[in-house]
Structures are given as C-alpha cells and as structure tokens.
Write an enzyme that holds these catalytic residues in place. Sequence first.
Site, PDB file in Angstrom:
ATOM      1  N   ASP A  99       0.839  -1.136  -0.060  1.00 37.73           N
ATOM      2  CA  ASP A  99       0.130  -0.089   0.236  1.00 37.73           C
ATOM      3  C   ASP A  99       0.844   1.360  -0.159  1.00 37.73           C
ATOM      4  OD1 ASP A  99       0.951  -0.241   2.509  1.00 37.73           O
ATOM      5  OD2 ASP A  99      -0.847  -0.791   3.536  1.00 37.73           O
ATOM      6  N   GLU A 121      -0.295  -9.010  -1.031  1.00 34.69           N
ATOM      7  CA  GLU A 121      -0.646  -8.591   0.225  1.00 34.69           C
ATOM      8  C   GLU A 121      -2.171  -7.765  -0.054  1.00 34.69           C
ATOM      9  OE1 GLU A 121       1.075  -5.582   2.989  1.00 34.69           O
ATOM     10  OE2 GLU A 121       1.991  -7.402   3.831  1.00 34.69           O
ATOM     11  N   GLU A 135      -2.070   4.956   3.507  1.00 35.89           N
ATOM     12  CA  GLU A 135      -1.979   3.579   2.952  1.00 35.89           C
ATOM     13  C   GLU A 135      -3.230   3.030   3.038  1.00 35.89           C
ATOM     14  OE1 GLU A 135       0.045   4.567   5.608  1.00 35.89           O
ATOM     15  OE2 GLU A 135       2.111   4.512   4.747  1.00 35.89           O
ATOM     16  N   HIS A 216       7.410   4.751  12.395  1.00 36.53           N
ATOM     17  CA  HIS A 216       7.681   5.596  11.285  1.00 36.53           C
ATOM     18  C   HIS A 216       6.320   6.288  10.609  1.00 36.53           C
ATOM     19  CE1 HIS A 216       6.027   2.999   8.303  1.00 36.53           C
ATOM     20  NE2 HIS A 216       6.519   1.879   8.925  1.00 36.53           N
ATOM     21  N   ARG A 218       3.409   8.212   9.419  1.00 39.08           N
ATOM     22  CA  ARG A 218       2.882   9.519   9.022  1.00 39.08           C
ATOM     23  C   ARG A 218       2.076  10.146   9.670  1.00 39.08           C
ATOM     24  NH1 ARG A 218       4.951  12.248   3.945  1.00 39.08           N
ATOM     25  NH2 ARG A 218       6.086  10.727   3.028  1.00 39.08           N
ATOM     26  N   HIS A 248      14.262   4.727  11.835  1.00 36.99           N
ATOM     27  CA  HIS A 248      13.915   5.133  10.391  1.00 36.99           C
ATOM     28  C   HIS A 248      14.621   6.334   9.773  1.00 36.99           C
ATOM     29  CE1 HIS A 248      11.213   5.703   6.887  1.00 36.99           C
ATOM     30  NE2 HIS A 248      10.571   4.375   6.970  1.00 36.99           N
TER      31      HIS A 248
HETATM   32  C1  UD1 Z   1       7.071   4.746   3.238  1.00 35.88           C
HETATM   33  C2  UD1 Z   1       5.541   4.229   2.819  1.00 35.88           C
HETATM   34  C3  UD1 Z   1       4.794   3.532   4.013  1.00 35.88           C
HETATM   35  C4  UD1 Z   1       5.767   2.397   4.361  1.00 35.88           C
HETATM   36  C5  UD1 Z   1       7.045   2.931   4.852  1.00 35.88           C
HETATM   37  C6  UD1 Z   1       8.055   1.828   5.132  1.00 35.88           C
HETATM   38  C7  UD1 Z   1       3.969   5.851   1.411  1.00 35.88           C
HETATM   39  C8  UD1 Z   1       3.298   7.156   1.503  1.00 35.88           C
HETATM   40  N1  UD1 Z   1       4.803   5.581   2.447  1.00 35.88           N
HETATM   41  O1  UD1 Z   1       6.660   5.799   4.274  1.00 35.88           O
HETATM   42  O2  UD1 Z   1       3.845   3.135   3.476  1.00 35.88           O
HETATM   43  O3  UD1 Z   1       5.212   1.805   5.624  1.00 35.88           O
HETATM   44  O4  UD1 Z   1       7.631   3.461   3.777  1.00 35.88           O
HETATM   45  O5  UD1 Z   1       9.147   2.089   5.733  1.00 35.88           O
HETATM   46  O6  UD1 Z   1       4.441   5.141   0.427  1.00 35.88           O
HETATM   47  N2  UD1 Z   1      14.361   8.529   3.955  1.00 35.88           N
HETATM   48  C9  UD1 Z   1      15.758   8.368   3.666  1.00 35.88           C
HETATM   49  N3  UD1 Z   1      16.401   7.139   3.343  1.00 35.88           N
HETATM   50  C10 UD1 Z   1      15.717   6.023   2.981  1.00 35.88           C
HETATM   51  C11 UD1 Z   1      14.432   6.152   3.305  1.00 35.88           C
HETATM   52  C12 UD1 Z   1      13.672   7.339   3.560  1.00 35.88           C
HETATM   53  O7  UD1 Z   1      16.403   9.252   3.743  1.00 35.88           O
HETATM   54  O8  UD1 Z   1      16.038   5.098   2.691  1.00 35.88           O
HETATM   55  C13 UD1 Z   1      13.706   9.691   4.237  1.00 35.88           C
HETATM   56  C14 UD1 Z   1      13.648  10.720   3.059  1.00 35.88           C
HETATM   57  O9  UD1 Z   1      14.106  12.070   3.484  1.00 35.88           O
HETATM   58  C15 UD1 Z   1      12.260  10.474   2.618  1.00 35.88           C
HETATM   59  C16 UD1 Z   1      11.457  10.166   4.114  1.00 35.88           C
HETATM   60  O10 UD1 Z   1      12.419   9.492   4.679  1.00 35.88           O
HETATM   61  O11 UD1 Z   1      11.819  11.690   1.782  1.00 35.88           O
HETATM   62  C17 UD1 Z   1      10.275   9.807   3.723  1.00 35.88           C
HETATM   63  O12 UD1 Z   1      10.231   8.534   2.793  1.00 35.88           O
HETATM   64  P1  UD1 Z   1       8.499   7.912   2.361  1.00 35.88           P
HETATM   65  O13 UD1 Z   1       9.043   6.699   1.559  1.00 35.88           O
HETATM   66  O14 UD1 Z   1       8.007   9.202   1.676  1.00 35.88           O
HETATM   67  O15 UD1 Z   1       7.837   7.821   3.559  1.00 35.88           O
HETATM   68  P2  UD1 Z   1       7.884   6.629   4.721  1.00 35.88           P
HETATM   69  O16 UD1 Z   1       7.612   7.331   5.817  1.00 35.88           O
HETATM   70  O17 UD1 Z   1       9.293   6.003   4.719  1.00 35.88           O
HETATM   71  N1  UDP Z   2      13.249  -4.108   9.048  1.00 35.21           N
HETATM   72  C1  UDP Z   2      14.507  -4.186   8.730  1.00 35.21           C
HETATM   73  N2  UDP Z   2      15.443  -3.213   9.535  1.00 35.21           N
HETATM   74  C2  UDP Z   2      15.033  -2.384  10.544  1.00 35.21           C
HETATM   75  C3  UDP Z   2      13.638  -2.295  10.727  1.00 35.21           C
HETATM   76  C4  UDP Z   2      12.751  -3.017  10.016  1.00 35.21           C
HETATM   77  O1  UDP Z   2      14.809  -4.949   7.958  1.00 35.21           O
HETATM   78  O2  UDP Z   2      15.961  -1.594  11.312  1.00 35.21           O
HETATM   79  C5  UDP Z   2      12.328  -4.867   8.314  1.00 35.21           C
HETATM   80  C6  UDP Z   2      11.341  -5.706   9.304  1.00 35.21           C
HETATM   81  O3  UDP Z   2      11.842  -6.873   9.658  1.00 35.21           O
HETATM   82  C7  UDP Z   2      10.066  -5.757   8.302  1.00 35.21           C
HETATM   83  C8  UDP Z   2       9.901  -4.551   7.633  1.00 35.21           C
HETATM   84  O4  UDP Z   2      11.468  -3.912   7.567  1.00 35.21           O
HETATM   85  O5  UDP Z   2      10.191  -6.876   7.397  1.00 35.21           O
HETATM   86  C9  UDP Z   2       9.214  -3.254   8.118  1.00 35.21           C
HETATM   87  O6  UDP Z   2       9.341  -2.188   7.468  1.00 35.21           O
HETATM   88  P1  UDP Z   2       8.568  -0.695   8.161  1.00 35.21           P
HETATM   89  O7  UDP Z   2       8.562  -0.904   9.396  1.00 35.21           O
HETATM   90  O8  UDP Z   2       9.597   0.222   7.550  1.00 35.21           O
HETATM   91  O9  UDP Z   2       7.441  -0.737   7.079  1.00 35.21           O
HETATM   92  P2  UDP Z   2       5.825  -1.149   7.275  1.00 35.21           P
HETATM   93  O10 UDP Z   2       5.966  -2.581   7.395  1.00 35.21           O
HETATM   94  O11 UDP Z   2       5.283  -0.629   8.558  1.00 35.21           O
HETATM   95  O12 UDP Z   2       5.155  -0.863   6.131  1.00 35.21           O
END
Ligand code: UD1
Ligand code: UDP
Length: 377
Positions: A99, A121, A135, A216, A218, A248
């Site tokens: 999602d 999923e 999501e 993490h 939002r 995160h």
């Molecule tokens: C995203 C997904 C969320 C998912 C989560 C898993 C959307 C809207 N959100 O949220 O559904 O549960 O990922 O973790 O699709 N960033 C880094 N490096 C990285 C990753 C993130 O620097 O490797 C920082 C960046 O500043 C980026 C911000 O995190 O702009 C947000 O990333 P984004 O993918 O928009 O949102 P998440 O909160 O990570």
């Molecule tokens: N995970 C990881 N390293 C971390 C934290 C989480 O590999 O430091 C893995 C965890 O095992 C799970 C997935 O990341 O499979 C969950 O990701 P996240 O919580 O970012 O996203 P969500 O599942 O909430 O979409």
Amino acid sequence: MSEPAKILVVFGTRPEAIKLFPVVAAFKADPRFLVRVCVSAQHRQMLDQVLEIAGIVPDHDLDLMRPDQTLDGLTAALLIELGKVMDLEQPDRVIVQGDTATAMAGALAAYYRKIPVDHVEAGLRSGNIYHPWPEEVNRKIIGSIASLHFAPTEVSRDALLAETVPPDRVHVTGNTVIDALHWVSARIAADPALAAGLAELEQRFAGKRIVGVTSHRRENFGGGMEAIAEAIHQIAARPDVAVIFPVHLNPNVRAVMHGALGDLTNVALIEPLDYPHFARLLSIADIMLTDSGGVQEEAPALGKPVLVMRETTERPEGVTAGTARLVGTDVARIVTELFTLLDDKAAYESMARAHNPFGDGHTARRIVELVANEIGR
Ligand code: UD1
Ligand code: UDP
C-alpha cells in the site's frame, strides 16, 4: 512452447522489497516467465539494504527519493516515471505489493495502459482512511484496479469480498513476509556472521530485558511521535530494561527520537538494520514495541509479544492469536502495558506463543502458479 510471459515487478520501499524478493526469485526460477524488476527507490538506503542481501539487481532504478518528500510530489513523479518504464517494457502483467505510494502509482500507471495488475498482500483494511494514512486509500485504489488479489489471510479475503470483488479474483495465499523470514533465518543459520553486528550491544545490555522498537507512521508525526519518545524515555528509566531502536531514516522520526532519547544510557538509537540483523533483533528482544506493519506479522511467527502503537490495525490476526496488542500512542497506556509484560510472567507467557496466521512460507510459489493459471501457461 509459447514465449515466456513478461512480468514487471514494481516496488520502492524497504518493506515492499522484503515482501517481494521471494516473489521475484520464484518467478525468475520459472521458465514460463521473463521477469523485469523496476525500483522507484522511493526509499534509497533502506531499499538498497534489502536489494543487497537478496541479490537483486533492478533492471530499472528510478532513484526518485528526495529528502522529506511530500506525498503529492512523490506520487506525481512516480506516475510519470513508472509509466515510461511500462511503455518501454510493455509487460504482460505488473505486480505490486502492499500500500505504498509506489504500489499505488504502479497500479494506476499500469491501469492507464490496460496492463493487468496483480496485487500481493491484498485486502488489508482498517476501515479508517486516516489510519494508516495514506496507506488505507492507496490499497483501496489498488484493490479497485487489480486483476488477481493475493490475500494473506481469510480476514483480508473477506474484506475484498465485502467490497464486491468477485470471489474468483481473490486467492488466500499467506503473506510473503513469512517466505522472507524463513529465507533469512536459513541464511543466518548457515552463516551467523551475517547477523553478528549486534554482538557489542548484546554484551553491553547483557542481563537486561530487551525492548526492540520501530516507528515511522506518517499519521503519528508530531504529537504521536513525541508521545512514543516520552513512553520510551519512561520505559528506559528502569535499570533492568534496555531499548534497541533502529531509527527510520525519515527526518520527521529522527529529529524527535534523537532529540528526546539521544543521551540515555539504556537506549541504543541505531541506524536501520539490514534484514538479517533485524531478524537477530527480533530473536533477542523480549518484547517488540512498534507501529510497523511488517513487524506485526513477523513477531507472531516468532512468538514474540508485540505491542502495536496504533489505535487500529489492518492486521487483526496477531491480536486474535494473542501475540499482538494495540496500545495506541498514549504515553501512560504504552508504559503500563509494557511494564505488565515485564512484571507479570503469566501475562508475558500468554503472549509469547508462536502462531502462523500469515502463512507457511510458500506464498511466493503459490502466487507464481496462480498467475500461470490465469494466463493459461
Ligand atoms: C513509506 C511508505 C509507508 C511504508 C514505509 C515503510 C508511502 C506514502 N509511505 O513511508 O507506507 O510503511 O515507507 O518504511 O508510500 N528516507 C531516507 N532514506 C531511506 C528512506 C527514507 O532518507 O532509505 C527519508 C527521506 O527523507 C524521505 C523520507 O524518509 O523523503 C520519507 O520517505 P517516504 O517513502 O516518503 O515515507 P516513509 O515514511 O518512509
Ligand atoms: N526492518 C528491517 N530493518 C529495520 C527495521 C525493520 O529490516 O531496521 C524490516 C522488518 O523486519 C519488516 C520491515 O522492515 O520486515 C518493516 O518495514 P517498515 O516498518 O519500514 O514498514 P511497514 O511494514 O510498516 O510498511
């Protein structure tokens, strides 16, 4: 024999990569299919951690992540750039997972080209479009487009049927996260060095009860995150507890957590762990405290009590099985529930039982067969 069918697998974040690498591997192992992988790189470093351990080299890497990206900026870029890849590749089918913005835009870009989309999923619903946000709406959009819906459980299948998705389009397959967990556990068993990087922390916190934390969402930004930080502060005040918290990379999470918890001796704020090390954290933790989706699935499979810092969940299976409990983002509630687990042996043991509501670890193979069947291969 007919030409192999071309499958384009699209993903962009850490959890999608974890849940799709078994699917990519299963399609690649099958000569009926030709697989192309497109990563949006909505996440950069956290995606690359998974690609590396899974040995996936994407055919297309859109490198779209921007610091503190907005939902509209990200989604607009995704739609345009994913569309270009689809025009170039002309796949027979597109596969998306979960999602995220990448999954939603991938489904929409495919739909605009009348390419069938299969959803891994499928059918998770909280019933509240702001929990989780965005999501819940992303997955409803994908649900209205998908050709095949791979529901992890009966609960998710029923949610799709209630939205009038025809029953023959929905298949209960289990969740590929269990495939991934089995795979990584086997890799660690064969090569313990893959997950040995926590040894120093394990030594530092020897004799303490370990609480593993991730956060993490939002919808928790602002007050919710501050409450979570305050709860951890209070939990870590106990001398018998240590908190290991891979933070995160979202700056909205990091600013709050490092500001509130950076100086505490009982709290290790560490960088995101690669999947083998996170699996290690799951195994050494006494309790997981999280708002993550994936962790709510992994913890029950491992019999780890998990307190979920959300008011609702689209994954009620862990709660029903007794391994997960919703504790919201209220400071007192989080702390009370966690202390109960630490101090009441019976309460702890009633939660610390392994269940497999999310499948048997053979979901990816099942998905490949269902797609093959759909296209008559
Ligand atoms: C995203 C997904 C969320 C998912 C989560 C898993 C959307 C809207 N959100 O949220 O559904 O549960 O990922 O973790 O699709 N960033 C880094 N490096 C990285 C990753 C993130 O620097 O490797 C920082 C960046 O500043 C980026 C911000 O995190 O702009 C947000 O990333 P984004 O993918 O928009 O949102 P998440 O909160 O990570
Ligand atoms: N995970 C990881 N390293 C971390 C934290 C989480 O590999 O430091 C893995 C965890 O095992 C799970 C997935 O990341 O499979 C969950 O990701 P996240 O919580 O970012 O996203 P969500 O599942 O909430 O979409």
